[in-house]
Design an enzyme around this catalytic site. Structure first.
Site, PDB file in Angstrom:
ATOM      1  N   TRP A  23      23.902  59.901  10.387  1.00  0.00           N
ATOM      2  CA  TRP A  23      23.130  60.920  11.112  1.00  0.00           C
ATOM      3  C   TRP A  23      24.064  61.810  11.938  1.00  0.00           C
ATOM      4  O   TRP A  23      23.835  63.015  12.064  1.00  0.00           O
ATOM      5  CB  TRP A  23      22.125  60.222  12.051  1.00  0.00           C
ATOM      6  N   HIS A  24      25.126  61.188  12.472  1.00  0.00           N
ATOM      7  CA  HIS A  24      26.031  61.962  13.317  1.00  0.00           C
ATOM      8  C   HIS A  24      26.841  62.979  12.532  1.00  0.00           C
ATOM      9  O   HIS A  24      27.283  63.979  13.081  1.00  0.00           O
ATOM     10  CB  HIS A  24      26.978  61.033  14.080  1.00  0.00           C
ATOM     11  N   GLY A  25      27.088  62.733  11.272  1.00  0.00           N
ATOM     12  CA  GLY A  25      27.866  63.687  10.507  1.00  0.00           C
ATOM     13  C   GLY A  25      27.931  63.322   9.047  1.00  0.00           C
ATOM     14  O   GLY A  25      27.885  62.149   8.678  1.00  0.00           O
TER      15      GLY A  25
END
Lengths: 423, 459
Positions: free
Chosen positions: B312-314
């Site tokens: 989700w972060h990247g």
């Protein structure tokens, strides 16, 4: 909805404003505190304004001005009592000392590094260590117009009884039109009779007209002494969209992915084309004397510079930097040679020795391809003002030039220095 | 529109003033939210409006059962997948070797998750749905939390928003609390995070060859991202408070945690809660294995959840590995606490922070190869104690600075104690309001040498 009596509301407003004034004092104190502690290296500071409006010069350094420079790289900057980016110097030249004045723009002034790391200071230290009794005095002042160097020499340089002057200008500064633009500092303007004369159009600016009255002096005093006032003043000069912070966060994030470097330009492929394109206007100016007005101003500047140094009995070396260095197999190499021939002719005819500075630096750092690494800091390495390696390389270059021009018989030492550019 | 901009300060001031005295407060909030997001550009605006409309259509057109959840997942995960993970799935990297799509619509990960939580909670009967499109729009677009959270659930903000539509809005009395949060957030962002950013960028750019520099880069990045994101959250919560809406806490001094589980309970809390409720619990409770292997299923659910958290972060394998490592560390800590005596708190703290700092290298690096090289330098301990060259700060000053950062974190912990609220209540008044407003304004005006957008804007 019920409203409080007017007196209550005024009282609230007064107390609210009092709180705001407290905030001003606290933030100003905080900014000062950062400047005097090691926190200046990292926390926000407000860059100093190291000068003030001047009727003759446009903008002149303030003696004793100091602060934390923040553009490109952080460094403590301190002007001496003569208003120079240099250590304290006596006006009277010490007996037996050879005095060299370094003229130049922001590249020579070098606010991005500490004073002792500037190439002028390094070169002086190294020459003195080698037994030469000389002083290298940094007379440089930021600003793109070469004419500032002439005024700087006359006002600050000659009182120091210089023996030699080494000026340093970017080749592009003669093309920028600044020699003809008197809106910020003196420049050559065409009079009714077609002749060029020194113009002082900048004196009409609001800041100049009020520089000497009470409000003007108060304003200058505030921006020089209060980081908070300076911050507010500097922010107020920004375009409204920048001041509001409207360049969107999205576009900012598109410029860099978490601070990663942009892709490296394919320098080799474009070096020849870029050099060819950059050399063209220089050749027009120096060989073909076009555009006519620009050439007239350039010639007038060279005449004035030569006349001034001749009158004061000071020898002048003029280093022109950033004349593009094309790759060896590029056709622009011969164009560059033609340009240098034309430039040398113009300088020599006025008794000025021309130095091809970029070529001299390239010799010191093993070729033109190495020059970009001398500029910029950290993630922005490759462009901008000189970094620490750059100052070491320029110091070596300057020592080489001085030895060749003034102290013959030391060629072997030049070679030794050249192989150790970071010495 | 960045929180640390004069434009935002003006927008917030006008909106707060309007909320206090003007009519049509809900309409004002909608207009302010649209103005706020318009700064991101027409493309982002179009994607956002499309996402809101689609999610509203899901509510009105699909019955409140499993089908609605499927539709919400398809639409919202589809949106994130298309814009965020398209390059990763196609194997196309950018100029820096990263999969991150530079045209990622602002805040898409946040508003998509929020919409997903909304539909799931409505279907599960945990909350009543929005009564109109305007309510739903304001729930999604409420500007303080639109771009980077906190990720709110419908039961956290929707009732408050409905009170505004019902004209029952009341301003919070303790304005100093909201202003203090805004100032705290600005200090974290403008004074600390933006100051650390160029140093971190330089260190990661030069690929350090000494362990000292590599560790320094990793530690400073840990604080940079904390100050950046928690600063953003503080401003968001403070701004919302000034507008009469309470948002949930997002950070609770995570670097004082004595275990990795504690750290994740205190770091980006709303995301952790989201993942716990909507991913981990369903995975852990699924009847896939016999009772004997339920523990194993539980552990697998932890690792899978945290791997998803990383993703989700990247969009990048470095983020995936970063998340997976967090999950493995949580399993390890759970096993330790089950079979071995708990270590003393300082040892637990040191192990937790060292692990977090080390693994954040994967987070900061453009790709896995870079991260492994960087970690190799960090863990090699080569280079020794650095000499002072070129005006550089002496190492003892640097070490003192790092200790100072931890000290600031501890001070922040002290500021979160209930007693501080009592002090604020006593200080409430025009003088403190003027003081805090003035400090906030001046912090916004502090000159920046580099433009540093909030890091979480790109997620």
């Amino acid at each position: 909805m019920s409203f409080s009596p007017l007196s209550t509301r005024l009282s609230r407003l007064g107390r609210f404003l009092f709180g705001g004034i407290l905030a001003l004092l606290v933030v100003d104190f905080g900014l000062r505190l950062i400047e005097v502690t090691p926190l200046w290296r990292i926390l926000p500071v407000v860059q100093p304004i190291l000068g003030q409006p001047d009727k003759d010069f446009g903008f002149e350094s303030t003696p004793g001005g100091r602060g934390i420079w923040t553009t490109e790289h952080r460094a403590r900057v301190q002007l001496n009592s003569l208003g120079l980016r240099d250590v304290e110097r006596e006006l009277a030249k010490p007996a037996g000392t050879f005095r060299i004045g370094l003229l130049g723009d922001s590249m020579v002034e070098a606010a991005q590094v500490g004073q002792q790391a500037t190439f002028a200071a390094i070169a002086e230290r190294r020459l003195r260590a080698d037994g030469y009794n000389l002083e290298l005095i940094n007379l440089a002042i930021a600003g793109p117009s070469p004419i500032r160097q002439l005024w700087r020499l006359e006002r600050r340089g000659y009182p120091l009884n210089l023996d030699l002057v080494v000026a340093n200008s970017a080749a592009s500064s003669f093309l920028s039109g600044k020699l003809l633009d008197d809106s910020e500092n003196p420049a050559y303007v065409r009079m009714g009779n077609g002749e060029l004369a020194v113009g002082y159009g900048f004196r009409e600016r609001f800041s100049q007209r009020h520089a000497d009255d009470l409000i003007g002096r108060l304003f200058i005093g505030l921006y020089q002494n209060s980081p908070l006032f300076r911050m507010l003043y500097l922010r107020s000069t920004e375009p409204l969209s920048v001041l509001l912070g409207l360049p969107s966060a999205q576009s900012a994030s598109q410029r860099s992915v978490m601070g990663l470097p942009p892709p490296a330009p394919e320098a080799a492929r474009f070096a020849c084309d870029q050099a060819t394109a950059a050399l063209e206007p220089m050749i027009h100016l120096w060989r073909d004397h076009r555009p006519e007005l620009l050439w007239a101003a350039t010639a007038r500047f060279l005449d004035d510079m030569a006349q001034s140094t001749r009158t004061h009995g000071v020898r002048l070396l003029y280093a022109i930097r950033d004349i593009p260095l094309p790759p060896p197999d590029c056709p622009a190499t011969s164009a560059r040679a033609d340009l240098l021939l034309a430039m040398d002719r113009e300088f020599a005819s006025r008794g000025i020795r021309l130095i091809d500075w970029s070529a001299a630096v390239a010799e010191v750092v093993d070729g033109p391809a190495e020059i970009p690494r001398l500029h910029g800091f950290g993630i922005h390495k490759g462009a901008g003002h000189l970094n620490y390696d750059g100052h070491r390389a320029w110091a070596t270059t300057l020592i080489g030039v001085l030895r060749r021009e003034l102290l013959p018989g030391t060629a072997s030492q030049d070679s030794a220095a050249a192989t150790h550019p970071d010495r | 529109m960045a929180f640390n901009s004069l434009a935002y300060a003006l927008l917030l001031t006008v909106t707060v003033a309007w909320m206090a005295i003007g009519p049509s407060r809900a309409l004002m909030l909608i207009v302010a939210s649209l103005i706020f997001y318009a700064a991101a550009g027409p493309f982002d605006m179009l994607v956002f409006l499309g996402a809101v409309t689609l999610n509203w259509l899901i509510q009105v057109a699909i019955p409140a059962d499993r089908r609605r959840i499927v539709a919400a997942v398809v639409v919202n995960i589809g949106l994130i997948g298309y814009f965020k993970y398209r390059n990763m799935l196609l194997g196309e990297t950018g100029p820096t070797g990263s999969y991150i799509d530079l045209a990622l619509p602002l805040g898409i990960s946040f508003y998509s998750f929020q919409a997903l939580a909304y539909h799931i909670d409505i279907v599960r009967g945990r909350n009543r749905p929005a009564r109109s499109f305007r309510e739903f729009f304001l729930f999604k677009a409420f500007f303080p939390q639109l771009i980077a959270g906190p990720i709110v659930r419908p039961n956290q903000t929707l009732p408050q928003i409905q009170r505004i539509f019902d004209d029952k809005w009341r301003r919070h009395r303790l304005l100093v609390f909201g202003l203090s949060l805004v100032v705290l957030g600005l200090v974290k962002k403008v004074v600390l995070a933006d100051s650390l950013a160029p140093v971190v960028d330089d260190i990661f750019y030069v690929r350090p060859d000494s362990a000292y520099l590599a560790w320094l880069g990793a530690v400073l990045f840990t604080f940079q991202i904390y100050f950046d994101f928690s600063g953003y959250s503080d401003i968001a919560i403070g701004s919302a408070y000034l507008l009469g809406i309470r948002l949930p806490q997002n950070f609770a001094t995570p670097f004082l945690a004595a275990s990795i589980q504690q750290l994740w309970q205190r770091w980006h809390i709303t995301l952790t809660m989201f993942l716990r409720d909507y991913l981990f619990l369903p995975l852990a409770d699924m009847r896939l294995v016999t009772r004997r292997y339920r523990v194993m299923q539980h552990f697998c659910a932890i690792v899978l959840t945290m791997t998803f958290c990383g993703l989700w972060h990247g969009a990048g394998w470095n983020f995936v590995l970063w998340g997976a490592l967090q999950g493995v560390a949580m399993v390890f800590a759970a096993l330790w606490s089950r079979y071995l005596p708990s270590p003393p708190a300082p040892v637990g703290w040191a192990a937790t922070i060292t692990f977090f700092v080390t693994t954040l290298v994967f987070f900061r690096s453009p790709n896995l190869g870079y991260a492994f090289n960087y970690l190799d330098t960090m863990l090699s301990f080569r280079g020794g104690w650095p000499a002072v060259v070129d005006d550089a700060a002496p190492p003892w000053e640097v070490v003192a600075g790092v200790v100072g950062l931890f000290a600031l974190h501890w001070i922040e912990f002290r500021l979160q104690q209930p007693g501080v609220l009592l002090v604020m209540r006593r200080a409430e008044g025009p003088v403190s309001r003027g003081f805090l407003s003035g400090v906030a304004l001046l912090l916004i005006l502090i000159p920046v040498t580099n433009v540093n957008p909030f890091i979480y804007f790109r997620f």
